[in-house]
Write a protein that holds these residues in place. Structure first.
Motif, short mmCIF file in Angstrom:
data_model
loop_
_atom_site.label_atom_id
_atom_site.label_comp_id
_atom_site.label_asym_id
_atom_site.label_seq_id
_atom_site.Cartn_x
_atom_site.Cartn_y
_atom_site.Cartn_z
N GLY A 137 -10.92 3.32 2.63
CA GLY A 137 -9.89 2.34 2.31
C GLY A 137 -8.51 2.75 2.74
N ILE A 138 -8.42 3.65 3.73
CA ILE A 138 -7.13 4.14 4.21
C ILE A 138 -6.86 3.54 5.59
CG2 ILE A 138 -5.76 6.16 4.84
CD1 ILE A 138 -7.64 7.86 3.13
N LYS A 139 -5.68 2.94 5.75
CA LYS A 139 -5.24 2.46 7.05
C LYS A 139 -4.53 3.61 7.80
CE LYS A 139 -4.51 -2.26 5.37
NZ LYS A 139 -3.52 -3.34 5.16
N ILE A 140 -4.59 3.54 9.13
CA ILE A 140 -3.93 4.55 9.96
C ILE A 140 -2.93 3.87 10.89
CG2 ILE A 140 -4.21 6.34 11.70
CD1 ILE A 140 -5.49 7.29 9.26
N SER A 191 0.86 -1.18 0.00
CA SER A 191 0.00 0.00 0.00
C SER A 191 0.90 1.23 0.00
CB SER A 191 -0.90 0.04 1.24
OG SER A 191 -1.72 -1.11 1.33
N VAL A 192 0.41 2.33 -0.58
CA VAL A 192 1.14 3.58 -0.57
C VAL A 192 0.75 4.35 0.69
CG1 VAL A 192 1.58 5.76 -1.76
CG2 VAL A 192 1.20 3.67 -3.09
N TYR A 193 1.76 4.71 1.50
CA TYR A 193 1.53 5.43 2.76
C TYR A 193 1.96 6.89 2.62
CZ TYR A 193 0.31 1.39 5.66
OH TYR A 193 -0.33 0.32 6.22
N TYR A 194 1.36 7.72 3.47
CA TYR A 194 1.59 9.17 3.44
C TYR A 194 1.87 9.62 4.87
CZ TYR A 194 0.52 14.05 1.98
OH TYR A 194 0.56 15.41 1.68
N GLU A 195 3.06 10.17 5.10
CA GLU A 195 3.45 10.62 6.45
C GLU A 195 2.95 12.04 6.69
OE1 GLU A 195 7.36 11.74 9.17
OE2 GLU A 195 7.65 11.02 7.11
N ILE A 196 2.28 12.24 7.84
CA ILE A 196 1.68 13.54 8.15
C ILE A 196 2.14 14.05 9.51
CG2 ILE A 196 -0.50 14.71 8.72
CD1 ILE A 196 -1.88 13.03 6.63
N GLU A 236 -3.18 4.78 0.37
CA GLU A 236 -3.97 3.75 1.06
C GLU A 236 -3.61 3.62 2.53
OE1 GLU A 236 -3.96 0.61 -2.59
OE2 GLU A 236 -2.10 1.56 -1.96
N GLY A 237 -2.69 4.44 2.99
CA GLY A 237 -2.30 4.41 4.39
C GLY A 237 -1.78 5.77 4.82
N ILE A 238 -1.94 6.09 6.10
CA ILE A 238 -1.43 7.32 6.68
C ILE A 238 -0.59 6.97 7.90
CG2 ILE A 238 -2.05 9.43 7.95
CD1 ILE A 238 -4.58 9.58 6.27
N ASN A 247 -11.19 16.54 7.45
CA ASN A 247 -11.75 17.36 6.37
C ASN A 247 -10.99 17.21 5.06
OD1 ASN A 247 -13.60 18.34 8.23
ND2 ASN A 247 -12.46 20.23 8.64
N LYS A 248 -9.73 16.79 5.13
CA LYS A 248 -8.90 16.69 3.94
C LYS A 248 -8.67 15.25 3.48
CE LYS A 248 -8.09 21.09 3.38
NZ LYS A 248 -8.59 21.81 2.17
N LEU A 249 -9.37 14.30 4.08
CA LEU A 249 -9.17 12.91 3.68
C LEU A 249 -9.45 12.68 2.20
CD1 LEU A 249 -10.55 10.85 6.71
CD2 LEU A 249 -8.17 11.02 5.95
N ASP A 250 -10.42 13.40 1.66
CA ASP A 250 -10.76 13.20 0.24
C ASP A 250 -9.62 13.65 -0.68
OD1 ASP A 250 -13.15 12.04 0.82
OD2 ASP A 250 -14.39 13.77 0.30
N TYR A 251 -8.77 14.54 -0.21
CA TYR A 251 -7.57 14.89 -0.99
C TYR A 251 -6.64 13.69 -1.08
CZ TYR A 251 -2.82 16.63 -1.79
OH TYR A 251 -1.54 16.80 -2.25
N LEU A 252 -6.54 12.94 0.02
CA LEU A 252 -5.64 11.79 0.06
C LEU A 252 -6.24 10.58 -0.63
CD1 LEU A 252 -4.45 12.23 3.75
CD2 LEU A 252 -3.19 12.81 1.67
N ASN A 253 -7.50 10.31 -0.37
CA ASN A 253 -8.22 9.22 -1.04
C ASN A 253 -9.71 9.39 -0.74
OD1 ASN A 253 -9.34 6.78 -1.97
ND2 ASN A 253 -7.50 5.62 -1.43
N ASP A 254 -10.49 9.61 -1.80
CA ASP A 254 -11.93 9.83 -1.58
C ASP A 254 -12.73 8.54 -1.52
OD1 ASP A 254 -12.06 9.00 -4.22
OD2 ASP A 254 -12.65 10.95 -5.02
N GLY A 255 -12.05 7.40 -1.67
CA GLY A 255 -12.72 6.11 -1.58
C GLY A 255 -13.41 5.68 -2.85
#
Length: 555
Positions: free
Chosen positions: A153-156, A63-68, A108-110, A89-97
């Protein structure tokens, strides 16, 4: 075989000469694992013909992860500080599902940098492991974030900082009152252990000991972060309890901070016995967490450029270890526009990791993170080089990690605050639309263009990242496959196969400013070009034509 014997066996294999020394392009000495004849991965090749033995393929579902850094990402209440509700509020920027849309990044991951209560802006000195920093929100906000992310569909996963606490944690405050404290042995006090309070820290070479009244406590990072005593079973039990608490809230796993420093405190601790103690603890930790969540994802920060010190931690401890050496090589290759046998070296590394982990590892490639100068600054603002670094990263095996702002080309150089500047939502970073202002920007005032601007530009760096992530998700071999080197006979072109049991593709990256041509052998199995990131690419009569700074995928 017991865990302890398994660790010793792993260390024996690594010390028995399974590595060869090399030299990277930048002149720094590096180590690469040698090809083992009995390794599950013996598919690296110097020819451009693919291996015909699919039994050696060790797939890595990814999965592609994004560090925040939450403080810098998105603000929901206009106080200038990023928070969990702003992130929601910004989850749809990362993945709107919705896979049919192309406005989101597609991750797919944060990975959340520390969100526990802490007296510091960065959070790596925790004062309450069971609560959220009030600047960020509440435990209920955290649970809502996980719920909303899972819907898309995003893991945390979140940072778990267990090597040390804050000096303001009630445990340490009590511990410092004297030898009769209930929590005295939760920390490492030199006089209590009959030790001399001297010795260089394994993390930075500074003094590892800090005075408190008539005693000295260990703090290998700095005095505000006293090291916890993992020889105390109560400390180990508490850390497991903390991790289980967050898994019960809905968390998917943890990024483990300073994973090798549990017992590697002083420079003199750098040895196999210390590594064994570290690994045994992380195996204990993992086993306990799997009783709560069988598929818990654990990724360790073992900050080493060589894969050799990382490998033991993949033996029943972590699923992944960040690939620091690969990050350095990717940026070097992109900046110099010249391959350095990247794919074959990585294939050999994966052979070692697979053997040690019984085929259970997942690599974790990245370009930069919150402790390093940002990618765009390392590449001196060259957007073409940044595009090629991203293209290589997102066609590599494992879980690629993106550092927030990397996809829009944010700049930043140390000190740490300057590599953690506010994410740029709006032109000029003006207030509104979730824009944070937690610290003044030094490097991102006029550049790069904001998300708002780049979303409208099909040729922007952001659009490039979105396209790459979608291509990766569209092909099983790119998403989950192993890697095998491909000899291009052209130093300006990086080539490698990616393969699962069912699919094999060939990836070619032209790193240079000049057009390049690569001849594909007729028995390579490649029939067509299925993806091209730049117009003018072609595959005809066994020849691939690559425009400057371009990538293609053949099948």
């Amino acid at each position: 075989m017991t865990w302890k014997n398994a660790v010793r066996s792993t260390l024996a294999v690594l010390l028995a000469g399974t590595v060869i020394a090399g030299c990277s392009d930048n002149g720094n000495s590096t180590e690469s694992p040698a090809q083992s004849t009995n390794s599950p991965k013996t598919n690296a090749t110097e020819s451009n013909q693919p291996s015909s033995d699919t039994s050696v393929i060790d797939e890595q579902p990814s999965s592609v992860y994004y560090e925040i850094f939450v403080r810098a990402f998105a603000d929901s209440n206009d106080d200038g500080i990023g928070d969990l509700n702003g992130l929601i509020n910004k989850l749809d920027y990362l993945n709107d599902g919705d896979p049919s849309t192309d406005t989101d990044l597609g991750v797919e991951g944060i990975w959340l940098m520390p969100v526990n209560d802490s007296p510091s802006y960065h959070g790596y000195d925790v004062s309450d492991y069971y609560n959220i920093d009030p600047d960020y929100g509440t435990v209920e906000d955290m649970k809502r974030l996980m719920d909303e992310a899972h819907k898309r569909g995003i893991k945390i996963i979140m940072d778990l900082v267990v090597n040390h606490s804050s000096v303001e944690h009630p445990w340490f405050v009590d511990s410092a009152t004297g030898k009769d404290s209930k929590y005295r042995d939760w920390y490492v006090w030199a006089e209590d252990q009959g030790r001399e309070p001297n010795g260089a820290s394994a993390t930075n070479g500074g003094d590892a000991w800090h005075r408190n009244n008539d005693s000295h406590y260990m703090g290998v990072f700095w005095g505000g972060m006293p090291d916890l005593n993992f020889d105390n079973p109560d400390v180990r039990a508490e850390m497991i309890k903390i991790a289980k608490f967050w898994l019960d809230q809905g968390l998917d796993g943890f990024r483990i901070d300073a994973a090798k420093h549990i017992y590697e405190d002083l420079q003199t601790d750098r040895n196999g016995d210390t590594t064994e103690k570290n690994v045994l603890w992380w195996q204990e930790f993992r086993t306990a967490l799997q009783a709560v969540k069988k598929d818990v994802y654990l990724i360790g920060e073992v900050a080493e450029n060589s894969p050799v010190p990382v490998a033991p931690y993949l033996n029943g401890g972590f699923d992944s270890g960040f690939n620091f050496g690969l990050a350095q090589n990717l940026l070097s290759v992109a900046g110099k526009e010249e391959d350095s046998n990247l794919a074959n070296s990585l294939s050999r590394t994966h052979g070692m990791f697979s053997e040690v982990s019984g085929g259970q590892f997942v690599d974790a490639p990245f370009l930069s993170n919150h402790d390093q100068n940002r990618t765009m600054s390392v590449l001196r603002g060259n957007v073409d080089h940044a595009r090629m670094a991203a293209a290589m990263l997102l066609t590599m095996p494992g879980n690629p990690f993106l550092y927030y702002g990397e996809e829009i080309g944010m700049f930043g150089q140390k000190p740490d605050e300057a590599i953690r500047e506010p994410f740029i939502w709006n032109a000029g970073a003006k207030a509104g639309n979730g824009q944070t202002s937690w610290t003044p920007s030094q490097f991102n005032i006029d550049n790069p263009p904001s998300v708002e601007a780049q979303q409208k530009d099909p040729n922007s760096l952001l659009s490039h990242y979105k396209k790459l992530i979608r291509i990766r998700a569209s092909h099983a071999a790119l998403r989950d496959g192993a890697i095998e080197g491909f000899e291009t006979s052209n130093g300006a072109v990086v080539g490698f196969y990616r393969m699962t049991q069912a699919e094999k593709v060939l990836v070619l990256h032209n790193l240079s400013k000049d057009p390049q041509e690569v001849v594909i052998a007729g028995d390579s199995g490649m029939k067509e070009m299925i993806e091209a990131l730049k117009e003018g690419s072609s595959f005809q009569d066994g020849k691939v034509k690559l425009p400057p700074y371009s990538s293609v995928i053949l099948k």
